[in-house]
Enzyme design. Structure first.
Site, PDB file in Angstrom:
ATOM      1  N   ALA A 239       0.820  -1.214   0.000  1.00  0.00           N
ATOM      2  CA  ALA A 239       0.000   0.000   0.000  1.00  0.00           C
ATOM      3  C   ALA A 239       0.858   1.272   0.000  1.00  0.00           C
ATOM      4  O   ALA A 239       2.082   1.213   0.053  1.00  0.00           O
ATOM      5  CB  ALA A 239      -0.935  -0.012   1.204  1.00  0.00           C
ATOM      6  N   HIS A 240       0.198   2.390  -0.043  1.00  0.00           N
ATOM      7  CA  HIS A 240       0.902   3.672  -0.131  1.00  0.00           C
ATOM      8  C   HIS A 240       1.739   3.973   1.114  1.00  0.00           C
ATOM      9  O   HIS A 240       1.359   3.640   2.215  1.00  0.00           O
ATOM     10  CB  HIS A 240      -0.038   4.839  -0.441  1.00  0.00           C
ATOM     11  N   ASN A 241       2.888   4.571   0.842  1.00  0.00           N
ATOM     12  CA  ASN A 241       3.788   5.034   1.897  1.00  0.00           C
ATOM     13  C   ASN A 241       4.431   3.914   2.718  1.00  0.00           C
ATOM     14  O   ASN A 241       5.060   4.176   3.747  1.00  0.00           O
ATOM     15  CB  ASN A 241       3.080   6.019   2.834  1.00  0.00           C
TER      16      ASN A 241
END
Lengths: 346, 346, 346
Positions: A239-241
């Site tokens: 997922a993001h980050n």
């Protein structure tokens, strides 16, 4: 049919030494039971030595400690590593598109294509993108605007890398991998989920390999980062980050939620889930199918849903196995205590 | 709008017999509650007979044991199978590219395209590949060098089959399926994971169907094999060197780790995980979401994480449900025993 | 490098008000610790106020209740929402293909392309398909025959929408999404699984977003339906005939089996599984990794495998954690009861 290689040639490839006639040729690698006279096999542990007696293999890879063998041998410090290198030496060449840009590819004139790079049929490369020297895009690959790929990367058909991402050298993306898709972020406002723009990027360091169908989302801002030498299997979700350290191993169908971070040398078994914002220290190992919802200190082995230290998990599971028995014991105890109470109050 | 078919025509398709006027026409299939006068429905069990009273369906598929029906009927040995065949008969034709090679496809001159095969737009077919008679590649499909597809296969857009793989006849690959991606194998050497080359192939037998986004890795050496008639749902992961028997059913998001083997007629529910090298006997059934970490004998039903025989799982789960209650009982017992001890030692 | 925007401009974008000099410019969004003088940050809760003291951020987004800040501020009712809008205002423009049909796309002459729509390179659009005004197909997208996309949709590379499906307005499909693949349905007949044709469609309402690699199967008949405003993350599986209400949130790797139905505002954590035919009421929340095998009434929070109400799950888990301890208590109790019995029978 290929003529194979001599044991001398294979020993060189495997950084090992020949025991017996070095001019023997083999053509392929096979298991101890299956190998024929033109094949080479290996024995990873002394305890498997007995299996060699019945083997028809033309040669075998062994460790230095290993005794006599019924066929010529190649002695390697690590037979598993040795056979891997021999496998590479004997492998049929990978079919790759020739260097240059295939006539059917759609490459923006502003994109930079490195020396010896091969852009296969029906690829799309956006404005300002850069492809490093010797990098191979097999076919039907998408590279977004301003995305940079390093040298000697290999991208298989259907791989998609969206805009402004960075890949290091020798990165492998298997078929249908997605890099740089939007992170999953919304803010509920009155009657609807308002999309939080995902304006960051993905940065993938050298020697990373990502399996078929896996997805790595771009950051909300900043970067989703995958460290040097990390290996990711098929159908994994990043997922993001998320930040992943160096030399991690993520087995198939792992899912890592937003802003989680992994140290170096972390190993996650198949289907492991990691909750958002969780931090896993260096060398954490997680058993297949476990779900990690809290930070885990370096070096810990975890298991279970929710994940706990493995020793604790095993103790708890042993008790769960015994629950039906305990429930009988408990019922029995209840009766006995009742009897005791009755006799005591007599 | 289509004119539909008569009950006589549908009974023939369904290998059944008409009860009532055979010239009645229906145009589509619908559920008992939703069906209108130009639609046909079905009743799979006698216990649902009551529902027919209120139905507006123009016709119904029933079993021979079934009594009177308020509308004309088609009698079939297996109504579920009958309605499936009627659905096929009434289905709008699938849009397919015409036979021949689309002008935009990139087909190596050495590839062999069978009679009546359709290679849709923007497909890529490598050197030495072969596509069987009547096989359809819808669009944007990739077939690697020396890969052979049998007759009457259907490959949907985005499907990727890498080099040297073998598909039998009537194999269906749904969109974005990947076959022949590298297995996930490394050997740690000093400071890095050294890639073990994956030089084997994938062999898929006749009548196999693989769902959207699923991945089947090629073997380290030898073959990853999927047996005749096996059906695989979406987003399933099949690792290198896995062997799957005939007529298995793998529901969505199943993951099977390296070198595991499944007998014939194995059924794995959604999200089931199977550990590497595990062997499942013929006819094993695994409940959704379970994780199988040990061999399972033929005919066993398993459940849980880790998976155990289903009867045991149900007993244990019943106890887990009662744990909060047992903990009260236990606390109570403790007090009562303390009281008994106090009175005894008086 | 972009010049950024003034606080006045950003306050307008965020529907907020400036505290301090409105002509200050910032160029990007960053976290409180990372932000520099040309960046704007945000504080979502008063409890984080202390962090602002050490921040070098050029500006901050806060709520009205918030006190003095060491840098200029934008006051918003919901700072999280405010920063999302500011992120959008400062985001680099998305690279998109220009309006019109790229020369390399293969578009059937009978397809209708709306005003301002952009059909990027190497897309395929089938007969009778329709693409709404302003809709963008980035590249290598497949749209099947008679499928209709609404206005202002965005489809990323590798997305596949098969025949006869319907997408509303402003629908986003991330790379390699599959819509309209066959549902997974067979009927065993004598020696083989006979395929049940999947003749239905998929209907996706306005403002739905579907993450990379996710799959939505078409219905057996009728429609698989995804309600307005629902957001779906990566690698999610939606089986045939599933009905999903409005404004649901499905996190990555969720799997929903055939004919299950979700009300509105349902939230499923990562990796959640939902069994076939199960009904989840409005506003159900399911914790990550749980498996739902029974209907769940509206407003319930569930957890566990199998899923139970969350409060019950937490009670049971607390007891599982204590099982090794209880087992000791139990053994001890047994001995004490034996002693009591011995002394009583004396």
């Amino acid at each position: 049919m290929n003529r194979g290689l001599t044991l001398a040639e294979l020993a060189k490839a495997a950084d090992g030494a020949v025991r017996g006639p070095a001019t023997v040729r083999v053509r392929a690698v096979a298991g101890v039971e299956d190998a024929g006279p033109d094949e080479i096999t290996w024995v990873s542990h002394d305890k498997y030595a007995g299996r060699l007696a019945g083997s028809r293999a033309g040669a075998v890879v062994i460790s230095a400690q290993f005794g006599e063998t019924p066929m010529p041998a190649i002695v390697c410090e690590d037979p598993e590593l040795g056979i891997a290198r021999i496998l590479a030496a004997l492998a049929p060449p990978l079919p790759r598109p020739p260097a240059g840009v295939h006539a059917s590819a759609v490459v923006d004139p502003s994109a930079k294509i490195g020396e010896g790079a091969a852009i296969g049929p029906l690829c799309v490369i956006g404005a300002g993108a850069a492809v490093g020297a010797g990098t191979v895009l097999h076919a039907q690959v998408f590279i977004g605007a301003d995305t940079h790929l390093g040298d000697a990367c290999e991208l298989w058909p259907g791989a998609v890398v969206r805009e402004r991402c960075r890949l290091g050298n020798r990165v492998i993306l298997h078929p249908n991998v997605v890099v740089g898709s939007d992170g999953f972020g919304y803010r509920f406002s009155k009657t609807r989920h308002e999309k939080i723009p995902q304006t960051g990027v993905v940065e993938i360091e050298d020697d990373v390999e990502i399996g078929a169908g896996s997805c790595v989302d771009r950051a909300k801002f900043g970067a989703t980062r995958i460290g040097r030498g990390t290996k990711i299997d098929n159908l994994v979700q990043i997922a993001h980050n998320v930040k992943i350290g160096a030399n991690c191993v993520l087995v198939a169908q792992v899912g890592i939620a937003g802003s989680a971070s992994l140290g170096g040398m972390v190993v996650l078994g198949g289907k492991v889930g990691v909750r958002d914002h969780v931090e896993l220290g260096d060398g954490v190992h997680a058993a297949a199918c476990c779900c990690i919802s809290k930070d885990v200190p370096a070096g810990t082995v975890v298991n279970g849903i929710p994940a706990v230290p493995n020793a604790q998990y095993l103790r708890e599971q042993a008790q769960v196995r015994r629950l039906p028995e305990w429930s009988q014991v408990m019922k029995d105890l209840l009766k006995r205590v009742e009897r005791l109470e009755a006799s005591t109050h007599d």
